[in-house]
Design a protein around this motif. Sequence first.
Motif, mmCIF file in Angstrom:
data_model
loop_
_atom_site.group_PDB
_atom_site.id
_atom_site.type_symbol
_atom_site.label_atom_id
_atom_site.label_comp_id
_atom_site.label_asym_id
_atom_site.label_seq_id
_atom_site.Cartn_x
_atom_site.Cartn_y
_atom_site.Cartn_z
ATOM 1 N N ARG A 178 32.736 70.252 4.907
ATOM 2 C CA ARG A 178 33.568 69.081 4.822
ATOM 3 C C ARG A 178 34.978 69.219 5.008
ATOM 4 O O ARG A 178 35.655 70.230 4.609
ATOM 5 N N VAL A 179 35.422 68.013 5.709
ATOM 6 C CA VAL A 179 36.921 68.075 5.807
ATOM 7 C C VAL A 179 37.328 66.957 4.876
ATOM 8 O O VAL A 179 36.899 65.887 4.630
ATOM 9 N N ASN A 180 38.540 67.241 4.304
ATOM 10 C CA ASN A 180 38.904 66.458 2.949
ATOM 11 C C ASN A 180 40.620 66.181 3.093
ATOM 12 O O ASN A 180 41.225 66.996 3.573
ATOM 13 N N GLN A 181 40.849 65.081 2.787
ATOM 14 C CA GLN A 181 42.184 64.719 2.528
ATOM 15 C C GLN A 181 42.536 64.202 1.288
ATOM 16 O O GLN A 181 42.031 63.057 0.683
ATOM 17 N N ASP A 182 43.289 64.892 0.422
ATOM 18 C CA ASP A 182 43.396 64.466 -0.830
ATOM 19 C C ASP A 182 44.158 63.232 -1.131
ATOM 20 O O ASP A 182 44.779 62.723 0.038
ATOM 21 N N SER A 183 44.207 62.624 -2.243
ATOM 22 C CA SER A 183 44.934 61.529 -2.347
ATOM 23 C C SER A 183 46.549 61.593 -2.052
ATOM 24 O O SER A 183 46.932 62.725 -2.264
ATOM 25 N N TYR A 184 47.225 60.918 -1.723
ATOM 26 C CA TYR A 184 48.671 60.927 -1.429
ATOM 27 C C TYR A 184 49.583 59.715 -1.577
ATOM 28 O O TYR A 184 48.956 58.514 -1.404
ATOM 29 N N ALA A 185 50.661 59.712 -1.653
ATOM 30 C CA ALA A 185 51.621 58.584 -1.569
ATOM 31 C C ALA A 185 52.771 58.700 -0.762
ATOM 32 O O ALA A 185 53.297 59.870 -0.594
ATOM 33 N N LEU A 186 53.004 57.806 -0.141
ATOM 34 C CA LEU A 186 54.226 57.757 0.932
ATOM 35 C C LEU A 186 55.308 56.733 0.402
ATOM 36 O O LEU A 186 55.043 55.489 0.094
ATOM 37 N N PHE A 187 56.536 57.056 0.344
ATOM 38 C CA PHE A 187 57.796 56.333 -0.041
ATOM 39 C C PHE A 187 58.759 56.107 1.030
ATOM 40 O O PHE A 187 58.991 56.911 1.648
ATOM 41 N N GLY A 188 59.377 54.823 0.841
ATOM 42 C CA GLY A 188 60.140 54.475 1.966
ATOM 43 C C GLY A 188 61.142 53.510 1.502
ATOM 44 O O GLY A 188 61.122 53.136 0.222
ATOM 45 N N GLY A 189 61.772 52.777 2.279
ATOM 46 C CA GLY A 189 62.412 51.651 1.967
ATOM 47 C C GLY A 189 63.919 51.542 3.065
ATOM 48 O O GLY A 189 63.876 51.954 4.094
ATOM 49 N N TYR A 190 64.753 50.642 2.549
ATOM 50 C CA TYR A 190 65.932 50.345 3.454
ATOM 51 C C TYR A 190 66.940 49.884 2.469
ATOM 52 O O TYR A 190 66.950 49.639 1.317
ATOM 53 N N VAL A 191 68.406 50.001 3.327
ATOM 54 C CA VAL A 191 69.298 49.612 2.426
ATOM 55 C C VAL A 191 70.236 48.813 3.670
ATOM 56 O O VAL A 191 70.449 49.399 4.676
ATOM 57 N N LEU A 220 63.983 54.300 6.076
ATOM 58 C CA LEU A 220 63.432 55.692 5.709
ATOM 59 C C LEU A 220 62.106 55.476 5.427
ATOM 60 O O LEU A 220 61.604 54.514 4.723
ATOM 61 N N ASP A 221 61.490 56.471 5.917
ATOM 62 C CA ASP A 221 59.894 56.635 5.598
ATOM 63 C C ASP A 221 59.361 57.937 5.314
ATOM 64 O O ASP A 221 60.107 58.879 5.678
ATOM 65 N N ASN A 222 58.502 57.899 4.520
ATOM 66 C CA ASN A 222 57.937 59.330 3.973
ATOM 67 C C ASN A 222 59.164 60.162 3.424
ATOM 68 O O ASN A 222 59.479 61.142 4.044
ATOM 69 N N ILE A 223 59.769 59.630 2.433
ATOM 70 C CA ILE A 223 61.128 60.341 2.023
ATOM 71 C C ILE A 223 60.664 61.686 1.545
ATOM 72 O O ILE A 223 61.779 62.592 1.779
ATOM 73 N N THR A 224 59.592 61.908 0.892
ATOM 74 C CA THR A 224 59.322 63.057 0.389
ATOM 75 C C THR A 224 58.566 64.072 1.284
ATOM 76 O O THR A 224 58.229 65.252 0.731
ATOM 77 N N ASN A 225 58.692 63.860 2.703
ATOM 78 C CA ASN A 225 58.159 64.565 3.428
ATOM 79 C C ASN A 225 56.557 65.025 3.392
ATOM 80 O O ASN A 225 56.351 66.281 3.297
ATOM 81 N N GLU A 226 55.901 64.117 2.875
ATOM 82 C CA GLU A 226 54.361 64.552 2.613
ATOM 83 C C GLU A 226 53.699 64.834 3.700
ATOM 84 O O GLU A 226 53.730 64.109 4.554
#
Length: 711
Positions: free
Chosen positions: A651-664, A678-684
């Motif tokens: 099995r190939v598995n991708q765990d749950s994940y969250a991506l944060f971004g935004g603008y100023v 900015l996108d994927n601020i946490t470098n997931e």
Amino acid sequence: MKSPYTFVLSPIILALSSTVHSAELSNKEAQRITEKEIEVIRILGNRVQRISSGATGLGLDSFDTPQSLSIIENETISKYNLSDINSLFKQVTGINIDQTETDRTYFNARGFDITSMHVDGAGIPFGNIFVGDLDTAIYEKIEFIRGSNGLITGLGNPSGTVNYVRKRPTNDLQVSTAFTLGRWSNMRAVVDVSTPLTDSGSWAARAVLVHQDKESWLNHYGNNRTVLYGVVDGQLNDDVTVTFGYTYQENNSDGVTWGASPLIYSDGTQTDFDASASTAMNWTYWDTLNENYFAELGWYITDEVIFTSKLNYTTYEDRSELFYTYSNTGLASNTGLGLLGYPGKFDADDKTLIWDNTLQGTFEAWGFEHSFNLGLSLADSETLDLDYTALSGFDVMPSFPDWSGTEVTRPTWDTPFQAGVTDITLNRFYGSIQLAATENFDFVLGASFVDYENEGVSWGASTSTSEDGSSPYIGFTWEALDDLNVYGSYSDIYQPQYYLNEALEPLGSAEGRGYEIGIKKRFEDNLLISVAAFKTEQENLYDFIEFGDGDGIDDDDYSDDFNYSLYRGVTVDSNGFELEVTGNISQEWSVQGGYTFLTMDDENGDEARTFIPRKTLKLLADYSPKWQEKLNVGISLRWQSEIYYDTSYGRVNQDSYALFGGYVQYDFNDQISLSLNLDNITNEKYLSSVRTDQAFYGSPTDFSLTLHWKL
């Protein structure tokens, strides 16, 4: 059902036709229209507020439509720098994307692939793979309807339909530019100009020019695209308006992947490469050119009835030299060996002509106002595919992933041969009606009747089919309390499929049923909260089995096992619910987002299509502080639950994940502003897809700086 105030700028346009109604002019505009210029009122009003014909073809807004709708406006696209459809779709409630290769993408909703992509309501609902980065700069908004869409497309695909609404001329001179610099040498320029052509405004024009060059976090990959768009509209007399336009989009990519990095070793452990890993050779490319010519005529027979005729002609060119890797023995975890090379060169040309005619209007009966929509659509699409056999390049590959892109030299290609040809004709008659049973209860009834014919050959195997079908639609809305709508809808699923089964015969149509019930609560300040429960039953849905030549023999070499993609028909049930919130929650905060939960089971009760997340959360939140009116801040969130894909090795598995971004964004004055995105601020670190046993990693932290100027 009449609204005490208007929600959103206009309802979704997702029929093969769209209606443009007159709108009240602002006081300022009305004052400058003299008796001598009265004949231009219709076109001026149309530009002020373009009303769409909606999910049912009846011009209903989001609140009164008995299905789930989402609209991403141009302002949101600009603020969050959603410059291509891949980045935009990631932010839409209930929509998922599978980027299985650098330049090919699948989109899905409610567990099923989206096959209907329309522009201003026109399109042919076939094909589930989309090539290239479609630019968003020429669109005023992009609209999504989730669920079966037989009224819109004539074919009841259970996923939904996407409609791109092109920008149109404005009544006043408007000029804007945007210049972007970003990570990985991303450089982008956009110019947008709209101007009246006559003093009265009876004729006007708009043009958009885009150019972008960018590299990537992936080794060897780079892309540039150029977009040109022009449109002119005007009024011939008091009752007739016309529009003419042209779109050009060229998309060129180098160092592309065909397939992607392997996700599992032969011992069953999952691979874990650097995010930049790629199987591309540096000579590979994938270039596309899309041109569209369109014309529209609107005839106001009366103030309540309008006839619209729309003609669209689209040409598409696809040129590519690609490199695929595969394995007969699996990738060895201790050496990285086991991959074999398979180069390919392909040319594809497509021509599509769509002529759509609608009669839409309102009438009064038993003391209430009702609306209707009747249409006739004629469409034809011809495709020619050429294949070039490689005379070299079928190499045993060195240890992966430490490739430089020079491991296999560019092959010599044989004379091209015709690999496939397709001629699709889709003619349909459709109609819908909104009947007000009481002041608070409306029925929405409709049907689409389809004559579908496909004459085609793929690698010598016939894909020809000829079918007649229909998709009835039944819905209702009940305003149980002020600004609280309870709704429900039912639609048949009827979707012809051009896929081949293991006997190299057409798979036949997928059929089924789609149900949806929900509640929509409307508040002041353009806030709408929607809750929907849905159920989909589909039989004979295509399911990929393998590549092969149809002889049932697994050859040890490359000789013929890649001739065909072979499919089987499966039964799949999808059930779930969605929650969506759109609008202003305070004077300083606005939100657009939602949560989706679904289950998918096959005929045996097992989980189906496990590469699709069962839970997703999308959110765009904008903050405009009153204490600093020149400042705007936005936050984006994308979260999805675990996904997986079972292979012969494990099995190939991708765990749950969250991506944060935004603008100023800071506005220096009314003309100039500067924004940081900015996108994927946490470098997931995450996989772009697990639809197959090959994929690449999604983008690490990305950033860009954009300077905006407007007249």
